[in-house]
Design an enzyme around this catalytic site. Sequence first.
Site, PDB file in Angstrom:
ATOM      1  N   HIS A 199       0.849  -1.202   0.000  1.00 44.47           N
ATOM      2  CA  HIS A 199       0.000   0.000   0.000  1.00 44.47           C
ATOM      3  C   HIS A 199       0.877   1.242   0.000  1.00 44.47           C
ATOM      4  O   HIS A 199       2.082   1.161   0.243  1.00 44.47           O
ATOM      5  CB  HIS A 199      -0.903   0.027   1.235  1.00 44.47           C
ATOM      6  CG  HIS A 199      -0.150   0.169   2.528  1.00 44.47           C
ATOM      7  ND1 HIS A 199       0.559  -0.858   3.111  1.00 44.47           N
ATOM      8  CD2 HIS A 199       0.028   1.241   3.366  1.00 44.47           C
ATOM      9  CE1 HIS A 199       1.132  -0.449   4.216  1.00 44.47           C
ATOM     10  NE2 HIS A 199       0.830   0.833   4.403  1.00 44.47           N
ATOM     11  N   ASP A 201       0.861   5.220   1.894  1.00 43.32           N
ATOM     12  CA  ASP A 201       0.240   5.898   3.030  1.00 43.32           C
ATOM     13  C   ASP A 201      -0.468   7.157   2.533  1.00 43.32           C
ATOM     14  O   ASP A 201       0.110   7.931   1.780  1.00 43.32           O
ATOM     15  CB  ASP A 201       1.306   6.278   4.079  1.00 43.32           C
ATOM     16  CG  ASP A 201       1.946   5.044   4.711  1.00 43.32           C
ATOM     17  OD1 ASP A 201       1.329   3.964   4.659  1.00 43.32           O
ATOM     18  OD2 ASP A 201       3.067   5.170   5.244  1.00 43.32           O
ATOM     19  N   HIS A 256       4.779   0.122  -0.166  1.00 43.29           N
ATOM     20  CA  HIS A 256       5.573  -0.703   0.745  1.00 43.29           C
ATOM     21  C   HIS A 256       4.707  -1.798   1.351  1.00 43.29           C
ATOM     22  O   HIS A 256       3.475  -1.765   1.239  1.00 43.29           O
ATOM     23  CB  HIS A 256       6.216   0.178   1.835  1.00 43.29           C
ATOM     24  CG  HIS A 256       5.236   1.022   2.598  1.00 43.29           C
ATOM     25  ND1 HIS A 256       4.651   2.158   2.079  1.00 43.29           N
ATOM     26  CD2 HIS A 256       4.718   0.879   3.851  1.00 43.29           C
ATOM     27  CE1 HIS A 256       3.827   2.690   2.967  1.00 43.29           C
ATOM     28  NE2 HIS A 256       3.845   1.923   4.052  1.00 43.29           N
ATOM     29  N   ARG A 266       8.418  -9.043  14.953  1.00 46.22           N
ATOM     30  CA  ARG A 266       8.787  -7.683  14.548  1.00 46.22           C
ATOM     31  C   ARG A 266       7.856  -6.716  15.246  1.00 46.22           C
ATOM     32  O   ARG A 266       6.639  -6.949  15.322  1.00 46.22           O
ATOM     33  CB  ARG A 266       8.651  -7.565  13.025  1.00 46.22           C
ATOM     34  CG  ARG A 266       8.926  -6.153  12.498  1.00 46.22           C
ATOM     35  CD  ARG A 266       8.824  -6.114  10.968  1.00 46.22           C
ATOM     36  NE  ARG A 266       8.607  -4.749  10.531  1.00 46.22           N
ATOM     37  CZ  ARG A 266       9.585  -3.905  10.214  1.00 46.22           C
ATOM     38  NH1 ARG A 266      10.843  -4.279  10.248  1.00 46.22           N
ATOM     39  NH2 ARG A 266       9.291  -2.666   9.861  1.00 46.22           N
TER      40      ARG A 266
HETATM   41  C1  GA4 Z   1      -2.345   2.896   5.621  1.00 49.54           C
HETATM   42  C2  GA4 Z   1      -1.537   3.825   6.551  1.00 49.54           C
HETATM   43  C3  GA4 Z   1      -2.008   3.746   8.024  1.00 49.54           C
HETATM   44  O1  GA4 Z   1      -1.567   2.526   8.618  1.00 49.54           O
HETATM   45  C4  GA4 Z   1      -3.559   3.832   8.120  1.00 49.54           C
HETATM   46  C5  GA4 Z   1      -4.112   2.624   7.381  1.00 49.54           C
HETATM   47  C6  GA4 Z   1      -5.639   2.433   7.393  1.00 49.54           C
HETATM   48  C7  GA4 Z   1      -6.092   1.455   8.505  1.00 49.54           C
HETATM   49  O2  GA4 Z   1      -5.341   0.565   8.881  1.00 49.54           O
HETATM   50  O3  GA4 Z   1      -7.242   1.598   8.920  1.00 49.54           O
HETATM   51  C8  GA4 Z   1      -6.016   1.942   5.971  1.00 49.54           C
HETATM   52  C9  GA4 Z   1      -4.742   2.175   5.090  1.00 49.54           C
HETATM   53  C10 GA4 Z   1      -3.837   3.046   5.948  1.00 49.54           C
HETATM   54  C11 GA4 Z   1      -5.080   2.836   3.735  1.00 49.54           C
HETATM   55  C12 GA4 Z   1      -6.399   2.334   3.062  1.00 49.54           C
HETATM   56  C13 GA4 Z   1      -7.465   1.930   4.079  1.00 49.54           C
HETATM   57  C14 GA4 Z   1      -7.222   2.682   5.385  1.00 49.54           C
HETATM   58  C15 GA4 Z   1      -6.482   0.493   5.835  1.00 49.54           C
HETATM   59  C16 GA4 Z   1      -7.198   0.517   4.532  1.00 49.54           C
HETATM   60  C17 GA4 Z   1      -7.530  -0.579   3.846  1.00 49.54           C
HETATM   61  C18 GA4 Z   1      -3.999   3.960   9.570  1.00 49.54           C
HETATM   62  C19 GA4 Z   1      -4.047   4.933   7.235  1.00 49.54           C
HETATM   63  O4  GA4 Z   1      -4.256   6.079   7.536  1.00 49.54           O
HETATM   64  O5  GA4 Z   1      -4.240   4.431   5.937  1.00 49.54           O
END
Ligand code: GA4
Length: 323
Positions: A199, A201, A256, A266
Amino acid sequence: MVVLSKPAIELEQLSIANNCSTLFPGVPLVDLSIPDSKTQLVKACEEFGFFKVINHGVPFEYMRDLESEALKFFSLPLPDKQRAGPPNPFGYGNKKIGQSGDVGWLEYLLLNSNTEADFNKFSPFSVCVLKNYVSAVKKMAFEILEMLADGLKIQPRNVFSKLVMDEQSDSVFRVNHYPPCPDLGESNGSRNLIGFGEHTDPQVISVLRSNNTSGFQICLKDGNWISIPPDHSSFFINVGDSLQVMTNGRFKSVRHRVVANSSKSRLSMIYFGGPPLSEKIAPLPSLIKGEDSLYKEFTWFEYKKSAYKSRLADNRLGLFEKI
Ligand code: GA4
């Protein structure tokens, strides 16, 4: 011994081909104490969207103390941890990531990065330990963002940092625990288990610190995945989607993922610096310079709403590109 909840998930669902087992030696390394670091930061954001920083000013005790509290929390019996969940949006989560069906071999805590906030009733950490760590990491993130504006020769130098410095900043703090993964069987020697799927961020900048267990991988521009050697005393910085947009694609929001380790657990702690919900995100006019703007303007609220409905691996910025 840490037990994740009984796998309702088939391990095969999380298995990926192990095509990058060697650790990549060429990760950009920036020493924040040297005068030319801003130029190196810009180059790393353009080429990788990712870099490692040393001489960052965050005391090692802050990392060590929070790590030890996190390990204590994750070693609790599952029902005790589940009392701090589910993560909507803050709290304890186990295997399920987000709301769209993504899963990974991990358990985690999602917290508001404003350590004083009420939402942190889910935080099992002592306020002082959490506050020391998060405040020091935020400070480093602000400095890096200001150095990036300097390196790009844009004014004012707080054009990026003010977004995450704002009292209303929508930032998140995440602690991920990846237990050692179960044996996939001999016939599966060429397979890995996904800890956290690929994904980008959504925010402006992400600051990651992990223990010395490998597993973090980034995708290069050519599509190849490389494994990042872990380093428990340094930080790893990711460019997020919002910074990619503001730089009109000059900085890359790095794709990443984390693969589970077969023998060691980890632990990573990540600060995601996001803008206030009402903030408008668009390419900065000074960075467009006669070129076309690649993205439509959106508020962070609009982007976040759309991102949180997406699947982890989706190209979330696709919806906001100009055709
Ligand atoms: C990725 C980055 C952060 O960990 C996060 C994630 C969020 C979650 O875990 O709820 C998301 C992911 C993240 C992006 C797309 C959506 C939302 C899971 C998911 C499938 C907390 C964020 O802000 O976006």
